[in-house]
Design a protein around this motif. Structure first.
Motif, PDB file in Angstrom:
ATOM      1  N   GLY A 120       0.830  -1.200   0.000  1.00 15.99           N
ATOM      2  CA  GLY A 120       0.000   0.000   0.000  1.00 15.99           C
ATOM      3  C   GLY A 120       0.861   1.245   0.000  1.00 15.99           C
ATOM      4  O   GLY A 120       2.089   1.183  -0.136  1.00 15.99           O
ATOM      5  N   GLU A 121       0.218   2.374   0.165  1.00 15.19           N
ATOM      6  CA  GLU A 121       0.975   3.628   0.201  1.00 15.19           C
ATOM      7  C   GLU A 121       0.363   4.558   1.227  1.00 15.19           C
ATOM      8  O   GLU A 121      -0.766   4.353   1.685  1.00 15.19           O
ATOM      9  CB  GLU A 121       0.986   4.289  -1.179  1.00 15.19           C
ATOM     10  N   PHE A 122       1.130   5.556   1.603  1.00 11.01           N
ATOM     11  CA  PHE A 122       0.674   6.532   2.592  1.00 11.01           C
ATOM     12  C   PHE A 122       0.516   7.887   1.921  1.00 11.01           C
ATOM     13  O   PHE A 122       1.449   8.392   1.300  1.00 11.01           O
ATOM     14  CB  PHE A 122       1.676   6.632   3.745  1.00 11.01           C
ATOM     15  N   ASP A 123      -0.664   8.449   2.057  1.00 11.44           N
ATOM     16  CA  ASP A 123      -0.955   9.759   1.466  1.00 11.44           C
ATOM     17  C   ASP A 123      -1.176  10.763   2.596  1.00 11.44           C
ATOM     18  O   ASP A 123      -2.244  10.773   3.215  1.00 11.44           O
ATOM     19  CB  ASP A 123      -2.211   9.656   0.595  1.00 11.44           C
ATOM     20  N   PRO A 124      -0.189  11.592   2.884  1.00  7.64           N
ATOM     21  CA  PRO A 124      -0.326  12.539   3.998  1.00  7.64           C
ATOM     22  C   PRO A 124      -1.552  13.442   3.874  1.00  7.64           C
ATOM     23  O   PRO A 124      -2.161  13.814   4.878  1.00  7.64           O
ATOM     24  CB  PRO A 124       0.971  13.363   3.924  1.00  7.64           C
ATOM     25  N   ALA A 125      -1.926  13.780   2.638  1.00  7.37           N
ATOM     26  CA  ALA A 125      -3.051  14.691   2.432  1.00  7.37           C
ATOM     27  C   ALA A 125      -4.372  14.094   2.905  1.00  7.37           C
ATOM     28  O   ALA A 125      -5.289  14.821   3.295  1.00  7.37           O
ATOM     29  CB  ALA A 125      -3.151  15.075   0.960  1.00  7.37           C
ATOM     30  N   ASN A 126      -4.459  12.766   2.864  1.00  9.40           N
ATOM     31  CA  ASN A 126      -5.700  12.109   3.279  1.00  9.40           C
ATOM     32  C   ASN A 126      -5.504  11.218   4.499  1.00  9.40           C
ATOM     33  O   ASN A 126      -6.302  10.316   4.745  1.00  9.40           O
ATOM     34  CB  ASN A 126      -6.260  11.274   2.118  1.00  9.40           C
ATOM     35  N   ALA A 127      -4.481  11.495   5.261  1.00  6.83           N
ATOM     36  CA  ALA A 127      -4.177  10.651   6.418  1.00  6.83           C
ATOM     37  C   ALA A 127      -5.148  10.937   7.559  1.00  6.83           C
ATOM     38  O   ALA A 127      -5.477  12.098   7.826  1.00  6.83           O
ATOM     39  CB  ALA A 127      -2.754  10.911   6.887  1.00  6.83           C
ATOM     40  N   PRO A 128      -5.626   9.893   8.239  1.00  5.30           N
ATOM     41  CA  PRO A 128      -6.526  10.119   9.373  1.00  5.30           C
ATOM     42  C   PRO A 128      -5.820  10.853  10.501  1.00  5.30           C
ATOM     43  O   PRO A 128      -4.609  10.695  10.701  1.00  5.30           O
ATOM     44  CB  PRO A 128      -6.936   8.706   9.791  1.00  5.30           C
ATOM     45  N   ALA A 129      -6.589  11.652  11.241  1.00  8.15           N
ATOM     46  CA  ALA A 129      -6.018  12.410  12.351  1.00  8.15           C
ATOM     47  C   ALA A 129      -6.289  11.747  13.688  1.00  8.15           C
ATOM     48  O   ALA A 129      -5.624  12.040  14.678  1.00  8.15           O
ATOM     49  CB  ALA A 129      -6.584  13.832  12.352  1.00  8.15           C
ATOM     50  N   SER A 130      -7.283  10.862  13.727  1.00 11.58           N
ATOM     51  CA  SER A 130      -7.623  10.197  14.984  1.00 11.58           C
ATOM     52  C   SER A 130      -7.741   8.699  14.763  1.00 11.58           C
ATOM     53  O   SER A 130      -7.903   8.226  13.639  1.00 11.58           O
ATOM     54  CB  SER A 130      -8.930  10.758  15.551  1.00 11.58           C
ATOM     55  N   ALA A 131      -7.678   7.976  15.860  1.00 11.25           N
ATOM     56  CA  ALA A 131      -7.637   6.518  15.792  1.00 11.25           C
ATOM     57  C   ALA A 131      -8.978   5.932  15.371  1.00 11.25           C
ATOM     58  O   ALA A 131     -10.036   6.357  15.834  1.00 11.25           O
ATOM     59  CB  ALA A 131      -7.235   5.955  17.151  1.00 11.25           C
ATOM     60  N   ASP A 132      -8.910   4.952  14.497  1.00  9.76           N
ATOM     61  CA  ASP A 132     -10.068   4.142  14.144  1.00  9.76           C
ATOM     62  C   ASP A 132     -10.137   3.007  15.168  1.00  9.76           C
ATOM     63  O   ASP A 132      -9.253   2.164  15.218  1.00  9.76           O
ATOM     64  CB  ASP A 132      -9.889   3.584  12.727  1.00  9.76           C
ATOM     65  N   LEU A 133     -11.191   3.006  15.992  1.00  9.75           N
ATOM     66  CA  LEU A 133     -11.294   2.015  17.052  1.00  9.75           C
ATOM     67  C   LEU A 133     -12.223   0.863  16.685  1.00  9.75           C
ATOM     68  O   LEU A 133     -12.628   0.078  17.539  1.00  9.75           O
ATOM     69  CB  LEU A 133     -11.765   2.680  18.354  1.00  9.75           C
TER      70      LEU A 133
END
Length: 233
Positions: A120-133
């Protein structure tokens, strides 16, 4: 009071008798393999060297053989399922079982790179800011690594998280694949302000890997010195 250090990792960070027997959900932790041909004393492990040098105390070492950051799509021996991933709520919550850690040492990705898992890849522009629980499965390693970091920050807001990248091995993955995984880990860590050490530069060499993957005592010292020099000096 002594600094509490917890560890989240795989067989490179485990030692029989120093990791939980189970997470309370019938997940039997697999001990280090083949431990007896590599290390004879827990004080030879990279993480216990760091703890000792810092005068700290061990919180929980939730590291066990064969585990991945993301959910596994194959395997056996109790290391499969939604709770087995390093990014799972079960394993991350377990890091605080002996008191909330001051430091979390996160050494994941070796088994993800060694298996045919999607990076996969990491896109800083669409990165989550809070944890997915709620997530229990991830499409890519990158997604699971982001989730693990954010969940650690969520449950241990006062802990300092330090990440280590996978290192060179003899044949577990080609260098190009290792480099790709390290690149994504470094991007994620930089985005979320997590100090990250590139263990490709630790001095660990194939001569220190008797089985081609797991470090002997000399290799463990290379890792611990790299961690101390990068994070704690």
């Amino acid at each position: 009071t002594k600094m509490i250090i917890s560890i989240l990792g795989d067989s490179i960070s485990t030692f029989e008798g120093y990791i939980p027997e189970a997470d309370g959900i019938n997940l039997k932790h697999r001990k280090r393999y083949p431990q007896d041909t590599l290390l004879t004393d827990v004080n030879e492990t990279w993480w216990m060297r760091v703890i000792s040098e810092l005068g700290a105390t061990l919180g929980i070492n939730d590291s066990w053989a064969g585990s991945c950051v993301r959910n596994k799509i194959d395997g056996n021996q109790g290391d499969v399922g939604e709770d087995a991933a390093m990014a799972s709520l079960t394993r991350i919550k377990n890091l605080g079982a002996n008191g909330s850690p001051d430091v979390i040492l996160f050494y994941g990705g070796t088994n993800d790179a060694g298996r045919n898992y999607t990076l996969g890849e990491f896109d800083p522009a669409n990165a989550p800011a809070s944890a997915d629980l709620t997530a229990k499965k991830w499409e890519s390693f990158a997604d699971s690594y982001v989730c693990a970091i954010l969940r650690m920050k969520h449950f241990y807001p006062n802990a300092k998280i330090y990440a280590m990248t996978p290192a060179f091995t003899k044949s577990y993955y080609p260098t190009e694949r290792l480099d790709a995984f390290v690149g994504v880990i470094e991007q994620i860590c930089a985005h979320y302000g997590v100090p990250c050490i590139d263990l490709r530069k630790s001095g660990l060499s194939v001569e220190m890997l008797p089985d081609g993957l797991h470090p002997n005592a000399i290799g463990m010292r290379c890792i611990s010195e790299a961690v101390m020099n990068s994070f704690f000096r």
